[in-house]
Design a protein around this motif. Sequence first.
Motif, PDB file in Angstrom:
ATOM      1  N   PHE A 142       0.953  -1.095  -0.077  1.00 39.35           N
ATOM      2  CA  PHE A 142      -0.059   0.038   0.075  1.00 39.35           C
ATOM      3  C   PHE A 142       0.781   1.340   0.042  1.00 39.35           C
ATOM      4  CE2 PHE A 142      -2.700   3.349   2.109  1.00 39.35           C
ATOM      5  CZ  PHE A 142      -4.126   2.945   1.229  1.00 39.35           C
ATOM      6  N   ALA A 143       2.038   1.177   0.775  1.00 41.22           N
ATOM      7  CA  ALA A 143       2.791   2.417   0.865  1.00 41.22           C
ATOM      8  C   ALA A 143       3.526   2.600  -0.560  1.00 41.22           C
ATOM      9  CB  ALA A 143       3.932   2.300   2.105  1.00 41.22           C
ATOM     10  N   VAL A 144       4.155   1.458  -1.065  1.00 44.38           N
ATOM     11  CA  VAL A 144       4.922   1.701  -2.217  1.00 44.38           C
ATOM     12  C   VAL A 144       3.789   2.204  -3.434  1.00 44.38           C
ATOM     13  CG1 VAL A 144       6.031   0.325  -4.072  1.00 44.38           C
ATOM     14  CG2 VAL A 144       6.556  -0.067  -1.705  1.00 44.38           C
ATOM     15  N   SER A 145       2.821   1.561  -3.424  1.00 38.69           N
ATOM     16  CA  SER A 145       1.822   2.077  -4.459  1.00 38.69           C
ATOM     17  C   SER A 145       1.381   3.595  -4.161  1.00 38.69           C
ATOM     18  CB  SER A 145       0.794   1.091  -4.557  1.00 38.69           C
ATOM     19  OG  SER A 145      -0.075   0.849  -3.357  1.00 38.69           O
ATOM     20  N   SER A 146       1.236   3.916  -3.039  1.00 42.19           N
ATOM     21  CA  SER A 146       0.935   5.070  -2.575  1.00 42.19           C
ATOM     22  C   SER A 146       1.993   6.336  -3.385  1.00 42.19           C
ATOM     23  CB  SER A 146       0.389   5.547  -1.104  1.00 42.19           C
ATOM     24  OG  SER A 146      -0.668   4.733  -0.654  1.00 42.19           O
ATOM     25  N   LEU A 147       3.314   5.822  -2.951  1.00 48.44           N
ATOM     26  CA  LEU A 147       4.238   7.117  -3.584  1.00 48.44           C
ATOM     27  C   LEU A 147       4.333   6.770  -5.089  1.00 48.44           C
ATOM     28  CD1 LEU A 147       6.705   8.325  -3.004  1.00 48.44           C
ATOM     29  CD2 LEU A 147       8.098   6.024  -3.005  1.00 48.44           C
ATOM     30  N   ALA A 148       3.952   5.510  -5.854  1.00 49.49           N
ATOM     31  CA  ALA A 148       3.789   5.735  -7.094  1.00 49.49           C
ATOM     32  C   ALA A 148       2.746   6.491  -7.589  1.00 49.49           C
ATOM     33  CB  ALA A 148       3.859   4.182  -7.804  1.00 49.49           C
ATOM     34  N   CYS A 149       1.651   6.550  -7.061  1.00 48.27           N
ATOM     35  CA  CYS A 149       0.559   7.420  -7.297  1.00 48.27           C
ATOM     36  C   CYS A 149       0.703   8.830  -7.427  1.00 48.27           C
ATOM     37  CB  CYS A 149      -0.696   7.195  -6.399  1.00 48.27           C
ATOM     38  SG  CYS A 149      -1.649   5.441  -6.849  1.00 48.27           S
ATOM     39  N   GLY A 150       1.504   9.173  -6.059  1.00 47.85           N
ATOM     40  CA  GLY A 150       1.900  10.507  -5.789  1.00 47.85           C
ATOM     41  C   GLY A 150       2.971  11.131  -6.807  1.00 47.85           C
ATOM     42  N   LEU A 151       3.855  10.122  -7.271  1.00 45.91           N
ATOM     43  CA  LEU A 151       4.817  10.717  -8.435  1.00 45.91           C
ATOM     44  C   LEU A 151       4.345  10.432  -9.880  1.00 45.91           C
ATOM     45  CD1 LEU A 151       7.893   8.949  -6.635  1.00 45.91           C
ATOM     46  CD2 LEU A 151       7.205  11.506  -6.498  1.00 45.91           C
ATOM     47  N   ALA A 152       3.165   9.948 -10.208  1.00 42.26           N
ATOM     48  CA  ALA A 152       2.468   9.581 -11.345  1.00 42.26           C
ATOM     49  C   ALA A 152       2.669  10.703 -12.255  1.00 42.26           C
ATOM     50  CB  ALA A 152       1.249   8.969 -11.516  1.00 42.26           C
ATOM     51  N   ASP A 153       3.391  10.393 -13.453  1.00 41.15           N
ATOM     52  CA  ASP A 153       3.245  11.597 -14.593  1.00 41.15           C
ATOM     53  C   ASP A 153       2.270  11.158 -15.601  1.00 41.15           C
ATOM     54  OD1 ASP A 153       4.844   9.656 -15.505  1.00 41.15           O
ATOM     55  OD2 ASP A 153       6.690  11.006 -15.738  1.00 41.15           O
ATOM     56  N   ASN A 154       1.756  10.219 -15.834  1.00 41.84           N
ATOM     57  CA  ASN A 154       0.827   9.851 -16.783  1.00 41.84           C
ATOM     58  C   ASN A 154      -0.573   9.046 -16.200  1.00 41.84           C
ATOM     59  OD1 ASN A 154       1.562   6.748 -17.222  1.00 41.84           O
ATOM     60  ND2 ASN A 154       3.445   7.743 -17.288  1.00 41.84           N
ATOM     61  N   GLY A 187      -1.433   5.940 -16.959  1.00 39.64           N
ATOM     62  CA  GLY A 187      -1.444   4.503 -16.875  1.00 39.64           C
ATOM     63  C   GLY A 187      -0.709   4.414 -15.573  1.00 39.64           C
ATOM     64  N   LEU A 188       0.280   5.095 -15.198  1.00 41.50           N
ATOM     65  CA  LEU A 188       0.949   4.907 -13.767  1.00 41.50           C
ATOM     66  C   LEU A 188      -0.023   5.160 -12.646  1.00 41.50           C
ATOM     67  CD1 LEU A 188       3.552   4.114 -12.346  1.00 41.50           C
ATOM     68  CD2 LEU A 188       4.205   6.518 -12.658  1.00 41.50           C
ATOM     69  N   LEU A 189      -0.887   6.191 -12.683  1.00 41.92           N
ATOM     70  CA  LEU A 189      -1.638   6.331 -11.512  1.00 41.92           C
ATOM     71  C   LEU A 189      -2.879   5.497 -11.315  1.00 41.92           C
ATOM     72  CD1 LEU A 189      -2.839   8.504  -9.618  1.00 41.92           C
ATOM     73  CD2 LEU A 189      -4.051   9.654 -11.026  1.00 41.92           C
ATOM     74  N   VAL A 190      -3.433   4.967 -12.571  1.00 49.29           N
ATOM     75  CA  VAL A 190      -4.497   3.739 -12.335  1.00 49.29           C
ATOM     76  C   VAL A 190      -3.755   2.723 -11.903  1.00 49.29           C
ATOM     77  CG1 VAL A 190      -5.954   2.417 -13.888  1.00 49.29           C
ATOM     78  CG2 VAL A 190      -5.938   4.821 -14.009  1.00 49.29           C
ATOM     79  N   GLY A 191      -2.494   2.398 -12.217  1.00 45.87           N
ATOM     80  CA  GLY A 191      -1.888   1.166 -11.903  1.00 45.87           C
ATOM     81  C   GLY A 191      -1.661   1.336 -10.487  1.00 45.87           C
ATOM     82  N   GLY A 192      -0.980   2.385 -10.137  1.00 42.46           N
ATOM     83  CA  GLY A 192      -0.807   2.615  -8.698  1.00 42.46           C
ATOM     84  C   GLY A 192      -2.125   2.361  -7.838  1.00 42.46           C
ATOM     85  N   ARG A 193      -3.136   2.810  -8.204  1.00 41.94           N
ATOM     86  CA  ARG A 193      -4.584   2.522  -7.688  1.00 41.94           C
ATOM     87  C   ARG A 193      -4.855   1.182  -7.709  1.00 41.94           C
ATOM     88  NH1 ARG A 193      -6.628   5.645  -3.991  1.00 41.94           N
ATOM     89  NH2 ARG A 193      -8.968   5.725  -4.926  1.00 41.94           N
ATOM     90  N   LEU A 194      -4.738   0.543  -8.639  1.00 45.55           N
ATOM     91  CA  LEU A 194      -4.824  -0.996  -8.543  1.00 45.55           C
ATOM     92  C   LEU A 194      -4.249  -1.855  -7.426  1.00 45.55           C
ATOM     93  CD1 LEU A 194      -5.232  -1.708 -12.428  1.00 45.55           C
ATOM     94  CD2 LEU A 194      -7.099  -1.953 -10.918  1.00 45.55           C
ATOM     95  N   ALA A 195      -2.882  -1.620  -7.412  1.00 41.73           N
ATOM     96  CA  ALA A 195      -2.166  -1.997  -6.513  1.00 41.73           C
ATOM     97  C   ALA A 195      -2.346  -1.620  -5.032  1.00 41.73           C
ATOM     98  CB  ALA A 195      -0.563  -1.665  -6.797  1.00 41.73           C
ATOM     99  N   GLN A 196      -2.884  -0.197  -4.969  1.00 41.57           N
ATOM    100  CA  GLN A 196      -3.153  -0.056  -3.464  1.00 41.57           C
ATOM    101  C   GLN A 196      -4.612  -0.814  -3.090  1.00 41.57           C
ATOM    102  OE1 GLN A 196      -4.046   4.417  -3.916  1.00 41.57           O
ATOM    103  NE2 GLN A 196      -2.972   4.750  -2.477  1.00 41.57           N
ATOM    104  N   GLY A 197      -5.377  -0.947  -4.078  1.00 45.46           N
ATOM    105  CA  GLY A 197      -6.464  -1.804  -3.705  1.00 45.46           C
ATOM    106  C   GLY A 197      -6.069  -3.248  -3.165  1.00 45.46           C
ATOM    107  N   PHE A 198      -5.118  -3.920  -3.967  1.00 44.47           N
ATOM    108  CA  PHE A 198      -4.595  -5.196  -3.542  1.00 44.47           C
ATOM    109  C   PHE A 198      -3.985  -5.233  -2.162  1.00 44.47           C
ATOM    110  CE2 PHE A 198      -1.301  -8.476  -4.635  1.00 44.47           C
ATOM    111  CZ  PHE A 198      -2.395  -9.768  -4.191  1.00 44.47           C
ATOM    112  N   GLY A 199      -3.168  -3.946  -2.025  1.00 42.92           N
ATOM    113  CA  GLY A 199      -2.702  -3.982  -0.500  1.00 42.92           C
ATOM    114  C   GLY A 199      -3.613  -3.818   0.423  1.00 42.92           C
ATOM    115  N   ALA A 200      -4.635  -3.005   0.378  1.00 40.19           N
ATOM    116  CA  ALA A 200      -5.648  -2.919   1.221  1.00 40.19           C
ATOM    117  C   ALA A 200      -6.499  -4.203   1.501  1.00 40.19           C
ATOM    118  CB  ALA A 200      -6.683  -1.775   0.692  1.00 40.19           C
ATOM    119  N   ALA A 201      -6.537  -5.066   0.243  1.00 44.24           N
ATOM    120  CA  ALA A 201      -7.436  -6.370   0.614  1.00 44.24           C
ATOM    121  C   ALA A 201      -6.562  -7.282   1.483  1.00 44.24           C
ATOM    122  CB  ALA A 201      -7.736  -6.921  -0.937  1.00 44.24           C
ATOM    123  N   MET A 202      -5.355  -7.062   1.608  1.00 48.44           N
ATOM    124  CA  MET A 202      -4.321  -7.689   2.458  1.00 48.44           C
ATOM    125  C   MET A 202      -4.598  -7.328   3.975  1.00 48.44           C
ATOM    126  SD  MET A 202      -1.272  -8.075  -0.068  1.00 48.44           S
ATOM    127  CE  MET A 202      -0.195  -9.271   1.033  1.00 48.44           C
TER     128      MET A 202
END
Length: 494
Positions: free
Chosen positions: A97-109, A111-126
């Motif tokens: 969740f933390a790593v994907s949050s960092l990726a979302c905050g740094l996203a410059d396009n 695809g990266l933002l949506v991909g980070g959100r998908l990863a965040q959701g997977f982390g939250a599900a754990m």
Amino acid sequence: MSEAMSSAPPQGSFLATGRGRVTLALLCAVTFLDVMDGAIVNVALPTIRSHLGFSVQNLQWVVSGYLITYGGFLLLGGRAADLLGRRRLLIAGTALFAVSSLACGLADNQGLLVGGRLAQGFGAAMMSPAALSILTTTFQDSDRHKALGVWAGISGMASAAGLLFGGVLTEDFGWRWVFFVNLPMSALVLFGALRILEADHGRSVPGGFDAFGAVLATAGMLLLIFTLVQAPNDGWGSGRTIGGLAVSAALMVAFLVNEQRRAHPLVPLSIFRIKGLAAADATQVIAWAGFYSMFFFVTLYMQNVLGYSQLQSGLSYVPVSVGIGFGSTMATKMFIRTGTRPIIVTGALLAAGGIFWLSRIPVDGTYLGNLLAPLVIMGAGLGLLYAGVQTAANAGVPQDQAGLAAALITASFQLGSALGLAVFSGIAASRTNHLLAAHTPPKEALTAGFQQALLVSALCLLVAGAIALRASNTRGESATSEPQQNPQLSYDPA
């Protein structure tokens, strides 16, 4: 941790100790983080759209990407917590969740933002089912009632807090900070989990892990939530929507058949015979269909009709948090005397009344005259209902299935949220578009659509209350260490 717990007298209150209070605070921080992240992005969406060039249609994936993977992987995450170790899953999920949050905050396009959100959701599900199952197996008897009440109150307030923080951060620091704010909180959770929680190693499963069942359940849930999220754009009668729902249903049927035939299934179906669990999950789905869509439409009303800024919209939800806190506190004090049924029904009726009041919002409304009182009433009802449902869903669950039970009630929250937003946004849009075609002024058309959707949301809460009337009236009995041999049915006519 084990020495501290074993040194306490058997009849003593672990929650009364410093370590007990810190443990509860840590676990509540997990649910706050997960639920808040589903809401905090909403008020930042217009800014994100302009900075990264999202289309209106693709912008929904900034919100929906998190919802889909969070809801889709919950069953797998909950069972993995039981089998592999709850603290282990909590740490792994929080790190992701933390790593994907960092990726979302740094996203410059996009695809990266949506991909980070998908990863965040997977982390939250754990994270979420691991934390809730740690809570239900760590605290016992009256401690457990109090802990679940606090957990429910924090979870309920997290959505309102997310809208507040989203407005403040976006307006004062920029949209990237709605993601960066997760980093220090995640660091605190990781530190606390390593220092405070007792290490557990799960349990071995004869016959191996039900990998096929995991694939079927996860694919079915992912496809169901994805189809619900897309339905307002594709149309409910479109081939994609009908096909998606049909394939999702087929996958879930195949999953049930697989579970019945497995000696050691991913989801033992006997869990649904535990007193109160099935009815609590059903109540959660229906109730959160109304609650989640209510927050969505009221926020749009404040910004698009009343002209509130992002910060003003966020601040408007502060009294809601007070109402939720009051409701969950009252529920905690009432569990042993009344059981969960009266608490859930009362909460549903209060919330339905508050949302019905909100369905009368006028085009020229004011916060004090039209929003404040019904929002507080709705918040108190939410606090009562959510605390009651959480207690009913986790009472009497064997410790080796605590993660699964936590995943089921959290999945009910996610499924209800997706279902409500998909159905009710279609209702609101249909009413608004009909009026716009008749040359009704835009603000009047928007308000009329919100009114109709909020009215249906209120009806949802009445249905949730009706389900709770037929549910068993548990008083939050503690989980047993061994699976129940003859669990009671989920309904009690008394």
